[in-house]
Design a protein around this motif. Structure first.
Motif, PDB file in Angstrom:
ATOM      1  N   GLU A 101       0.838  -1.196   0.000  1.00 20.54           N
ATOM      2  CA  GLU A 101       0.000   0.000   0.000  1.00 20.54           C
ATOM      3  C   GLU A 101       0.878   1.254   0.000  1.00 20.54           C
ATOM      4  N   PRO A 102       0.581   2.198  -0.870  1.00 23.60           N
ATOM      5  CA  PRO A 102       1.391   3.417  -0.936  1.00 23.60           C
ATOM      6  C   PRO A 102       1.093   4.322   0.260  1.00 23.60           C
ATOM      7  N   ALA A 103       2.019   5.208   0.523  1.00 16.89           N
ATOM      8  CA  ALA A 103       1.850   6.154   1.624  1.00 16.89           C
ATOM      9  C   ALA A 103       0.730   7.139   1.274  1.00 16.89           C
ATOM     10  N   PRO A 104      -0.101   7.513   2.252  1.00 18.24           N
ATOM     11  CA  PRO A 104      -1.164   8.475   1.971  1.00 18.24           C
ATOM     12  C   PRO A 104      -0.573   9.858   1.738  1.00 18.24           C
ATOM     13  N   LEU A 105      -1.216  10.596   0.853  1.00 23.85           N
ATOM     14  CA  LEU A 105      -0.770  11.953   0.552  1.00 23.85           C
ATOM     15  C   LEU A 105      -1.165  12.879   1.700  1.00 23.85           C
ATOM     16  N   PRO A 106      -0.336  13.847   2.047  1.00 20.85           N
ATOM     17  CA  PRO A 106      -0.701  14.773   3.127  1.00 20.85           C
ATOM     18  C   PRO A 106      -1.876  15.650   2.702  1.00 20.85           C
ATOM     19  N   GLN A 107      -2.754  15.945   3.644  1.00 21.11           N
ATOM     20  CA  GLN A 107      -3.933  16.766   3.365  1.00 21.11           C
ATOM     21  C   GLN A 107      -3.558  18.240   3.545  1.00 21.11           C
ATOM     22  N   ARG A 108      -3.876  19.042   2.542  1.00 24.30           N
ATOM     23  CA  ARG A 108      -3.627  20.477   2.639  1.00 24.30           C
ATOM     24  C   ARG A 108      -4.915  21.184   2.992  1.00 24.30           C
TER      25      ARG A 108
END
Length: 111
Positions: A101-108
């Motif tokens: 599973e890829p790392a989740p993208l940071p929420q802006r």
């Protein structure tokens, strides 16, 4: 010269003696090369060498108790490294990422 019948009898007697020697040699080899006997002998030798190695290890541990304690402490810390890390994180569970599973993208957030 000897008679042919005497020479023939002598040759037959020599052949019988040689056959008996060969037969006894084969029986001896079969007994020595019996797989069960070989396995038992190998197990006995391994057990003897294992006990000698264990005795040497115990003697070494008695002579160097500090080294044994240090090695035991290092092994314990290595085995408990994840739990120790969780203690330092303050009990927060950090999900370890796997390759699947890829790392989740940071929420802006817009402000």
């Amino acid at each position: 010269m000897t008679e042919p019948a005497t020479r023939l009898a002598r040759a037959e007697l020599d052949a019988v003696v040689a056959r008996e020697r060969l037969s006894s040699t084969l029986a001896l080899l079969q007994a020595r090369l019996n797989p069960r006997r070989l396995a038992r002998r190998a197990m006995r030798e391994v057990a003897d060498k294992g006990s000698v190695a264990a005795a040497a290890g115990v003697d070494g541990a008695r002579r160097n108790p500090g080294a044994v304690a240090g090695l035991t402490a290092v092994a314990g810390l290595y085995l408990a490294r994840h739990r120790i890390a969780d203690l330092f994180r303050g009990g927060r569970k950090v999900k370890r990422q796997t390759k699947a599973e890829p790392a989740p993208l940071p929420q802006r957030t817009m402000t």
